[in-house]
Every structure is written in structure tokens, then in C-alpha cells.
Design a protein around this motif. Sequence first.
Motif, mmCIF file in Angstrom:
data_model
loop_
_atom_site.group_PDB
_atom_site.id
_atom_site.type_symbol
_atom_site.label_atom_id
_atom_site.label_comp_id
_atom_site.label_asym_id
_atom_site.label_seq_id
_atom_site.Cartn_x
_atom_site.Cartn_y
_atom_site.Cartn_z
ATOM 1 N N ASN A 168 -30.946 128.583 30.095
ATOM 2 C CA ASN A 168 -31.152 128.063 28.751
ATOM 3 C C ASN A 168 -30.189 128.765 27.805
ATOM 4 O OD1 ASN A 168 -32.080 126.900 26.465
ATOM 5 N ND2 ASN A 168 -34.103 127.828 26.496
ATOM 6 N N ASP B 50 -38.686 128.882 32.159
ATOM 7 C CA ASP B 50 -38.470 128.756 30.714
ATOM 8 C C ASP B 50 -39.664 129.291 29.924
ATOM 9 O OD1 ASP B 50 -35.980 127.714 30.993
ATOM 10 O OD2 ASP B 50 -36.579 125.621 30.808
ATOM 11 N N LEU C 261 -29.919 123.065 28.450
ATOM 12 C CA LEU C 261 -30.385 123.546 29.745
ATOM 13 C C LEU C 261 -29.287 123.378 30.779
ATOM 14 C CD1 LEU C 261 -34.034 122.166 30.082
ATOM 15 C CD2 LEU C 261 -33.328 124.525 29.684
#
Length: 893
Positions: A403, A691, A282
Motif C-alpha cells: 500500500n 492491510d 495497492l
Amino acid sequence: MVMKKNNVTRFLVVLLVGVVGVAAEGNKKNGTREVKVGAVLDVGVGMVGKMGLNSIRMCINDFYVSNPHYKTRLQLILRDSQRNVLTAAAQALDLIKNEQVEAVIGPVTSMEAMFVINLGDKAHVPILTFSATSPSLSSLHTPYFFQIAQKDTTQVEAITAIIQAFGWKEVVPIYVDNTFGQGLIPSLTNSLQKAYIRVPYLTPIDFSASDDAIEKELYKLMTMQTRVFVVHMTPPLGTRLFSIAKTIGMMDHGYVWILTDGMANFFNSLDSSIMESMEGVLGVRPYIPRTRQLLDFRARWKQHFLRDNPTLVDINLNALGIWAYDATTALAMAVEKLDTTLSGFTHVSNNSSHVTDLESFGVSRNGEKLREALSNVRFKGVGGDFKLVGNGELQASPFEILNVIDALPYALPFDFIPFEKSNGEMAGTYDDLISQVYYGNFDAVVGDTTITANRSNFVDFTLPYTESGVTMVVPIRDSRKKNAWAFLKPLTWDLWVTTFCTFVFIGFVVWLLEHRINSHFRGPPSYQIGTSLWFSFSTMVFSHQEKVESNCGRFVVIVWVFFVQILVQSYTASLTSLLTVEQLHPVITDVHQLLKNRLNVGYLEGSFVHEILKDLGFQEYQLKIYKSAEECNDLFTKGTANGGIDAAFDEVPYVTRLLQIYCSKYTMIEPKFKTGGFGFVFPKGSPLVSDISRAILNVTQGDKMKTIENAWLNGSSCPESSAQVSSASLGLESFWGLFLVIGVSCALALMFFLATFLYQHRHVLSSYHPNTSIWTRIVTLLSIFNEKDMSSHTFKKSKLKQDASVASSPAHHHHGIGSADASPNTHCPPSPYSYTESNFSFYGDQGMFSPDRHGYGTHQGHDTQDRETRVVHDDTREEAATTNSNTTNSEAT
């Protein structure tokens, strides 16, 4: 020969000097003044220095093209820091002392900036850095330092929020052991401790550490229980770290890696092999709005960069390059506000000739005003709204979470807690459930929660994982073969009426074109009307017997038969469908019908649909609650009269499920009230939203979501479960093109006929006195129109047949009289067709009385041959008269 070459060389040199002098004089005359600005950048091997230099040069060019009226121009003087602190300081000193620059852009790193800042403060020369992000730089408290970049401390809250959202309790920071790395650690550890997150260990790694040293530190971390790491490094060291971590197994499932913007800013410039080793990481970096201006600048920036650096194809623009562009824009705007009469430095010492002598340079005359102007600059830059706050720092912006290699790659522990009472019933409405997230009782809601505007004021939703919307479901009934007038339904009423009128019109057109030359369209008025209508309507079943003689008539009939064939086949197909296919029609077709008749409606327990129904005007006593599809069916069975419902309002997925269970009983009816779809619920500002949304996109855009929908929503074999009710009748809009073709064809045929008719009888109109009324002329033309056209091939052919018949008859040869005269030996009167036109004008063939306008007289002579040259005969009647005459002569004989 040598002398001539030398003269030429001297001439070119003089010319070049003259051109330069003219250009300089031109600048003076135009009122522009060049302001020297220094740049201390690592342009040898450094990625950031090359990126920043490209942005600075583009900005200078773009700025003055957009502002040609400005009186100042930035003159960039570049110095290479060579990635060395002392070299950067020496180059900055040279720019200030010897070049007497008004400002310095750079240097690149925080350690280099630490030395250069002091020089700028002493000489009152503003230092603008777009890449030195260490928060320790602001501790120097110098008014001439402008940190036009996001300080590292601005991202600690975003990092803490991510860790807190996942419920991780321990974190180990891994950072580069220099000014850049050390500047973040105090703020990060303080923020984590406030959130009750332990920092049991700190792992500093030297910038020049060997791979063995890095591997040793990572093995030490593997022996600890903590599996969550925050990495704060520059790309050269960070890429080595992750390559070793992947080798020893620390990038596998169970480990969590979070990157600061020190590396996250360069995700789009890292090699694919390096990105592969960072799979699942991340990253946090400043968010820059994706505007049209940014997209345009990004494309132009790449072209300029590859032109100057053709081998660096992997380098892409990031936040640092954008800040360099905006910093140069701010400097150019501030320089324009300076006093052009002041320049240079004061109190310059000439005692030393060494460029590194810190006592040998003076103070900039424009330094104070330039500092003040820079502090007040405001504009809309490539990176968004540009504004300096505090001690010359760029205002903080939101951060985005990235990500590496998308789904969620890190572990996300969770516990499902049903929202229900002890007896298994739902503990409240969906709004009550969502409020539990708002108050912090739940971390998220996973289920069939609909995204609405009101709910989004209190919580954040992910992207919808399925489409939704509120629609009405009502019972349906089969109306097949239950209507005695079903044969009329294939066509709408407007099409029926238009078709009937077209049949009549076509009969009139054909009669008009055939009346003068075709015996089938002559006779008494009633006969002519009947024949015309019979002809047009009989074409519907292609049973017409009348022969069409004129070319115009044939043209019209060909187009008309084509039209009739299409219409008949369409009608047949539609009628077949209506009578054989099951016709399901809704009992209720409109919401207003429910309101007008005060019928009851149902909705799912706890749904927000209740508020929609109230807004539509339903009273509370009309609203019935159901908890399942079975209960909904029971309410429909009862109906309003027995306390049930006549319609239900629900979201499309639930309605689809209901239609699957009860085939051929219900259907969906428009209108559909749009909603945002089903989404997952998280607290406001949760970093998981982005996410989870990306993970949803991966599922919904792939085959997995189709499998889920087929299993739960599309598994029924009911054909009508997803069908919408619509009209099966054919309307005028489906055939207006054919009607247009028919109309144009008839118009063309009539225009040609009228033109031909008027041209053939132009002598009749020209024979009248000019004062003759138009009505008299029209009556004359109508009279002529009603006569047979003896010049037509049809009547010529008939006349030849008649003459041949009469000439071959015995009576003709024996008595030598016409066949139309009465035999003296019979009591039969003469044939009525032997009368002249003046006696029976417009009766039968003629149809109305008219005077003997031809001046032929009314004498009933027996000269058949003379009368045939003056009287217009009907072919049919002539044949009858011939037959009667032959019979009479035979009897007389």
C-alpha cells in the motif's frame, strides 16, 4: 637514447605477454576451463539491465569463491541491446555465431526475448531471462528457453481475490499496448469473470503515447461508472499515467487503483514525488522471504551498484535483480556438469561473413546436456528455494500486497450485522461466531475475539489491537490492625532469626576483643555474658554505656552500628506502612486452593475460558456463567455456599473493567494464561488481513489507542484496580550484603587480635617440651587470655591513679602498710581482692581453678607492694579495696 627506450618498451611487452601466458598455463594446470556465457542487456539507460548486470557479476565472483574446487569458470561476454528489439537479436546472433557462447542471459524485455528465443532454439543454446515475464513467451514451446522469473499470469488470482474481498463488481484494466501488456489481459479477464466480476472496458495505452493521449483516455474512464482500475504497465509509462490522473482528480477518494508487479516491483526505486502522486495505490508483487542471506546480499549489492553507477543513488534491489543472481547461480552449477572435452559448435558454415546470417551458425555440442542440467538444478537461492517446473519456468511463489503511503486509503464498504437472537441475546459462543466466517456467512468479525491457536486453523486473524490473557479475580479483605502479632510482619522469619544470631555473635566478638583490657567486660561469668548481650542489643536503640577500648573492637562496633541503623529504619518504615496503609489481601491465593476445597468459579458466557477451566480440573457443576460485571459481583456476594462463586476467570480487559466498577472488593491473581490478544477475523487467505494489520499498527503505535484505553479501561480512580498482590515483609535477600560486611569485619578483627595475642605470648608456647599435649597448651593460652593485660594503657592508667590515691592517704603515711591489709583495730576481714591469683584463680576475674603455674606460692603476705607486682588485680576491685583500707585506717586513728 631512443634505442634504449625502445628496448625497454619491447622488454615490458614481452614481460606482459609472458605473464599472460603463465596465467593461462596456470589455469590449465589447475584443471579449470573457461566457459563463455553471453549477456544481452540494456546497460545504457535501462534500470533493469544495470540492475541485472550488477547481480550477474556479483554472482560469478561469489559462486567461485564459495566453490574453488569447481573445474569450470563462467566467462561473461556482455552485449548492449540499447532497448531495441532488432539490436538485441543482432547481438545475440553475434554471441552465438562468433563467440560461440554456451548460454545467453537476457534479454530484458519480453519483445526482445521473442526474437532471441528462436536463435537459441536453432543453435541449441539455452536462453535464460530474469525479467521477461510475459506468459506469451511460453507459447513458443522451445526447450532451450528458461523463464527464471514469475510469469504475469501467476498474480491474477491475487488481484481477483482483492477485488472479490471488497465486493467490487466491475473492473477496468489499463495496460501498455505491447507484448508485455497484452500477455496478462486474457488470464486476468478470465479470472475476473469466473468470480462474477464484470470487465466492461479495456484501456490499452501505447508505450510512446503523449500526455494528451493519456489524459484523453483517463477522461473517458471518468465518464464511466466503474471506479476500480487494474494497471499493468512498466514504470516509465505508469508514472506518467498516475501523474496525469492526480492532476485531473482521479486519485481522490472514491477511486481504486491496483498495480501489477510490473510497477510494484519498483516501488523502492521510484522518486518521492512520483510516490506522492500514487498515494493510496495497492500493489501486488512476488513475496521473497526476508532471510539473513537476502539482507546481506542486499547491502553488498547496493555497494557494488553505487561503485559502478555513482549517479543512480535511488536504484534499489528488487525481485528482478534477485532472479538474475539466482539464474546465474543455476547456470554456473549446470555448466560444472558438462563434459569438458566437448566445446564449440558443429556444422559451422563459412559461406557468409555477415553476422546476421541466420544460416551461418552451427549447433552447440554441449547444448543438450546443458539444457538437461539446468532443468534439474535445485538449491537454496537468495530468492528462496530455486526450482524450475514445466517448460523451464520458475516455480510460483506467494504474492504480497503493498500500500503506497500506509491506514486504508481506499473505500471499504461494510455493514454491521449483530450476532444475536431476536430477543437480543448472543446467538451462540464466540467459536460459533467465528465459524460463520469459516462457512462464508460473514465476511469478517469485528469485536473482542481472542486470537487462539485452535481458531487460527480455520480463519485468519489480524495483528492484535490490544493485549490480552486470562487471569483469576478474587475478593480481597483488609487485614490492617487485625493481628496482635503485626509488629513481627515487617521482617520475614529468616531475617528475624539471622538478626538475633548476629546480635549474639557481635556481643561475643566485642567481649573477646575487650576482655583482657577492659574492666567493663570482666567479672563473674554471668556478669560477662550479661554485659556482652546487653552491649550488643542496646546498640539497637543506641543506649549502650560500656566503653570500647581496643581499636579492633571500635572497628567492629562502628560497622555494627551502621548496620543496626539501617535495619532499624527499614523496620520502622515497613511497620508504619503495615499499620497505616490499607492492607488488602486476597481471600484465595492459588488455583489449587479452589480445586482442593471444591469451590465454584465463574466465567463469561460464550468465552473460550470454559475449556481452560475444564483443563485445569474443574467439574462442570463448579462452573458458573455470568453475562456482565454486575452478575459477576452478585455471584461473588453469594459465595459457593449459596450457589455463587469464590473466584472468576476472565480476560484481562474484562477483569480491569470489573475492578474499575467495584473498588477495593476484588483483585487479580497470578498465574496469567497467555493468549494472542484481541484481533479481527477474516477468511483464510484474505488479502485484507495485511492491510487491516497495518492500519492497526498505525493506531496502536500512536496516541489514538492510548486515548481509547484511557476512556474505556483506565478511567477508574481506584488505586488497587491494577495493583498486584505482593508481600510487604522485608526478607533476608534485602540485607545479605550488610550481613556479609559484618561477617568480614568481625573476621578481620578476630584474625588481627589472634595474631597479636599469639605473638605477644610466643615465649609461653616455646617453653614447653615438644611432647607436651596440645590440650595443655590450649589451657595455658586460655589462662593467659583470662588474665588482665597489665601492659595495656587502660590498666597502666588505672594503676597510676591508684598509687596516687594510696600515697596521698593519711593511713599510708601514718602506718606505712598497704591499703589492702585489714586494720588490726577493726573486726572486718581483709578484702578478698588481697588474695593472690594462686588462691582464687578463675573466680570472678578468673572463673575457674588452676594450679600455681607461675611458682609464686600461696603465702598470704602483707607486703602489698610485692604482691602488686605478682598478682593481677581488677581495677574496680582495687578501688574498692583502697576505699575499705582508707576507712579502716581512719577508724583506727
